[in-house]
Design a protein around this motif. Structure first.
Motif, PDB file in Angstrom:
ATOM      1  N   GLU A   1       0.829  -1.201   0.000  1.00  0.00           N
ATOM      2  CA  GLU A   1       0.000   0.000   0.000  1.00  0.00           C
ATOM      3  C   GLU A   1       0.870   1.261   0.000  1.00  0.00           C
ATOM      4  O   GLU A   1       1.946   1.282   0.593  1.00  0.00           O
TER       5      GLU A   1
ATOM      6  N   GLY B   1      -7.821   1.995  -5.891  1.00  0.00           N
ATOM      7  CA  GLY B   1      -7.824   3.378  -5.440  1.00  0.00           C
ATOM      8  C   GLY B   1      -8.381   3.547  -4.049  1.00  0.00           C
ATOM      9  O   GLY B   1      -8.921   2.603  -3.451  1.00  0.00           O
TER      10      GLY B   1
ATOM     11  N   TYR C   1      -3.758   3.727  -1.420  1.00  0.00           N
ATOM     12  CA  TYR C   1      -3.855   2.921  -2.637  1.00  0.00           C
ATOM     13  C   TYR C   1      -3.215   1.558  -2.364  1.00  0.00           C
ATOM     14  O   TYR C   1      -2.356   1.420  -1.491  1.00  0.00           O
TER      15      TYR C   1
END
Length: 806
Positions: free
Chosen positions: A332, A369, A421
């Motif tokens: 991430e 996203g 993300y």
């Protein structure tokens, strides 16, 4: 045409020369490196003169006074109001028959707080003086003020102080030394060369940015040795500066300058190349790229490659995760609210990512996203919501897989969606290690767009320090404590090894955060608009020139050594005591072989840490019985009683007439000096560690000093033996039974016989000398004066003079 070119049998590999981002890798640190001791040590005495160093950097300011040599000759200053103290703005210097006021060009320090340190006083160790030709109370320089390439220091006359006695002031009798020649032999920007003696004066104004390269060049070679406290580690070298930034935005971050710099270094027979640039996402860091191969080729030509390892370790931009066959791997990253600089916030509109692995995995990559939107990342161009998305894949000749991902808003004024993300990799077939790098367009080495679970202390060294030939340079604390490190400790941000294939990257460490020249262009904002200022310059960028300069000093001392010899000695003479953090056996991924110690590399001796006071210089001048002027520094002394060495500038014209010698006395024929003319002699003394000081003494040779020889040659052949015997008797009586004449020195000291009246007389050229006569015996006065006058004909030393010039 790429496909056709790729089919050519002579073509092995094609790489783009364009990169979306290229990053700058960022009095006490010189001593920590051993360079300060090496430059002054009597057995070494090197400064890198005659060597050329190529620095690949952002740009270079040719106008900063730190980057000129003190080779413009010596000048007298004039105490216009006879105060005996230098007064800026009042006292003058004479140039071409005209006198101009001398004003201070302050070497003030812009600290990290953005506050300017300036006390209004003139400090010869940190400031300069300039002749204010047009009396506008500022130093004019550069083409904008009408100056041209032949003009010394590219502007109004600029001076350092010849502080002979090292007392930190400009004293009466001490001279000024004019700055003249630039330390840059050439600067290349946007494909255009600006060469010393031709058009170098034009280089600063055309460059986009000059602050980083100016500071690096200052640490490497800046300053005026023996005249300034702030002096680069190898002030004698010439610098070829290659700016990797250019004005063409389509090629603003092209690798063309790097290739050209390497080629130029070979053609120029440069000693080394200092790579003050990095790229953390565009190219795979395994030593296989074209630039790394070009570096290796230059190294094969004995041109050493010095590379800061970067400041990525604590930036949140590096991550490592194990790959397990058959399992999904997720990592991430976070896009925050923007990069804060002063009151301004800059949105994160661009994210650059690079994923690396070594085994034959071909995963499916998915981007998720902040709102949960998922999209498979295919090779080539696509969109991710409103943002553009591009990805590429490459396998290097050394087996590194490189998956690049670029995500950006076409309107850079608008932020990408903020939040977390996820990058998901599926279809992994072989156990391996995944390495991720990430960057944005603003934060550089700071914590901008970052991995959520970053990896530190391993694998954070950056390209092109990954080249096989590179000497990878880490940074330890120089003068200031850091957030989590003290001076002497490895900086938390300093990159670590190993390379992605396990090869070592960090070779040694050097100090960071010295004072470095601050560009005169004011590009960093109004608080930094100081045409002669300094600032604290840290990071591995600040450590890199310490190592480059150390190598230059070694090559100066041992020009016959090969690059292999230099590197081997450099790495095997490092300081290894008290390395913190990490107590692993050396070499290791943090420190390499330890801290650079160029003093040990040059001498095989431990670095001296002398806190002795300066030696004291003394000089007496007299004429001996053979009509020699004797320069006698025997009364000089070192604080610890150590032996001294001496050298003389007989007429204080800025040129040393004798080399360093352990002999305190020097003789010159009296006929070498014009009669009845005052001369000033400078003597410098130094102790075994190279600490030195000096003093000035004036003297004049008068006709009476040469009469003895003439009279002896003009003896009347008709003189009888009885007359000659009578003369000898007179001479004997003149000595009054003593073996030596009265003790008269040139400092106005009194030679005392009995308590009596002080009568000023003059012996030879010794003005205002005094001898004391008994009060009760004035009848002998004329006789004694005749005897003293007769000493001029006697074969005995006669003091010429011994006072500081007024």
């Amino acid at each position: 045409a790429l496909e056709a070119l790729g089919e050519d049998r002579l073509v092995q590999r094609i790489e783009s020369t364009w990169s979306p981002t290229i990053t700058r890798p960022l009095k006490e640190t010189s001593a920590q490196t051993g360079a300060a001791q090496a430059k002054r040590h009597p057995g070494i005495d090197v400064d890198g003169e005659g060597l050329t160093v190529v620095d690949i950097d952002d740009g270079f300011d040719v106008f900063h006074p730190h980057m000129f040599r003190a080779d413009g000759g010596v000048y007298e200053w004039h105490d216009e109001n006879d105060t005996g103290t230098f007064e800026p703005g009042t006292d003058t210097v004479e140039i071409d028959g005209e006198r101009y006021p001398l004003r201070v060009l302050p070497g003030r320090v812009v600290e990290m707080t953005w506050l300017t340190e300036q006390d209004g006083e003139f400090n010869p160790g940190t400031d300069w003086l300039y002749a204010d030709i047009n009396d506008n109370q500022r130093r004019d320089f550069g083409p904008q003020d009408g100056f041209e390439e032949p003009d010394p220091a590219y502007g109004e006359p600029l001076f350092v102080v010849d502080d002979v006695d090292r007392n930190g002031s400009l004293d009466v009798g001490e001279k000024l030394v004019r700055l003249d020649t630039s330390k840059f032999s050439k600067i290349v920007f946007d494909g255009q060369s600006y060469t010393r003696g031709d058009n170098l004066i034009e280089a600063t104004d055309v460059q986009t940015s000059t602050y980083h390269g100016t500071a690096v060049a200052s640490i490497l070679a800046g300053g005026q040795l023996d005249h300034h406290e702030r002096v680069g580690l190898a002030p004698g070298v010439d610098i070829i500066g290659y700016a990797y930034i250019n004005d063409d935005q389509e090629q603003a971050y092209s690798y063309d300058p790097q290739f050209n710099a390497i080629s130029d270094a070979i053609d120029s027979e440069a000693a080394l190349i200092l790579h003050e640039w990095t790229d953390i996402v565009t190219l795979p860091p395994d030593g296989s790229t074209h630039i790394e191969q070009a570096m290796d080729g230059a190294r094969a030509e004995d041109i050493i490659q010095v590379n800061p390892v970067g400041n990525l370790n604590a930036s949140g931009k590096h991550i490592e995760r194990p790959i397990t066959a058959g399992e999904t791997l997720e990592i991430e990253f976070t896009v925050g609210s923007g990069f804060q600089q002063g009151p301004q916030t800059y949105p994160y509109a661009v994210v650059y990512m690079a994923l690396y692995w070594r085994e034959a995995n071909t995963p499916e990559v998915t981007l998720v996203g902040p709102d949960g939107t998922e999209q498979s990342v295919a090779l080539g161009s696509q969109y991710f919501g409103d943002a553009a998305l591009y990805s590429s894949f490459d396998e290097t000749p050394r087996g590194t897989r490189h998956f690049g991902v670029y995500l950006w808003n076409e309107d850079w004024s608008q932020s990408l969606p903020q939040g977390d993300y996820t990058i998901r990799l599926e279809g992994l077939e072989v156990d391996d290690i995944l390495i991720g790098r990430i960057a944005d367009q603003y934060s550089n080495w700071g914590r901008g767009v970052i991995w959520k679970d970053e990896t530190m202390d391993r694998g954070t060294a950056v390209y092109p320090a990954t080249a096989d030939s590179a000497i990878g340079v880490a940074a330890f604390g120089g003068r200031y404590p850091g957030v989590d490190s003290q001076p002497g400790e490895l900086r938390n941000y300093s990159g670590r090894g190993p390379r992605i294939d396990g090869a070592p990257v960090v070779d040694l460490a050097a100090a960071d955060d010295p004072y470095a020249a601050l560009t005169s262009t004011g590009e960093l904002g109004p608080h930094f608009d100081a045409p002669s200022g300094f600032w604290t310059f840290g990071g591995t960028s600040g450590a890199g020139p310490h190592v480059a300069a150390s190598i230059a000093l070694m090559l100066d001392k041992y020009p016959e050594w090969s690059a292999d010899d230099i590197e081997e000695r450099l790495l095997h003479t490092t300081a290894t005591e008290g390395l913190s953090p990490d107590g692993q056996a050396l070499p290791n991924r943090h420190w390499g072989d330890g801290k650079v110690d160029v003093f040990a590399a040059l001498t095989d001796e431990p670095m001296p840490h002398s806190d002795h006071p300066l030696p004291q210089a003394d000089l007496q001048i007299f004429v001996d019985d053979e009509q020699h002027v004797v320069f006698d520094a025997s009364n000089s002394s070192a604080a610890g009683g150590e032996p001294l060495e001496y050298r003389l500038d007989l007429t204080y014209d800025g040129q040393w007439d004798t080399s360093w010698s352990d002999q305190p006395k020097h003789l010159e024929p009296a006929t070498s000096f014009e009669l009845d003319t005052e001369f000033v002699t400078r003597v410098d003394v130094r102790d075994p560690t190279g600490l030195r000081s000096g003093t000035l003494t004036s003297f004049r040779v008068q006709e009476s000093d040469l009469e003895q020889e003439d009279e002896e040659q003009e003896v009347d052949p008709d003189d009888t033996d009885e007359e000659q015997e009578s003369q000898e008797v007179d001479d004997d009586s003149a000595s009054n039974g003593d073996e030596d004449p009265p003790d008269i020195d040139g400092n106005g000291e009194t030679a005392t016989q009995d308590e009596g009246e002080v009568v000023p007389i003059e012996v030879g050229s010794c003005a205002a000398a005094q001898i004391t006569f008994p009060k009760s015996d004035f009848a002998l006065l004329l006789l004694i004066m005749g005897i003293v006058a007769g000493l001029g004909r006697r074969k005995s030393p006669r003091l010429v003079d011994g006072h500081r010039p007024a």
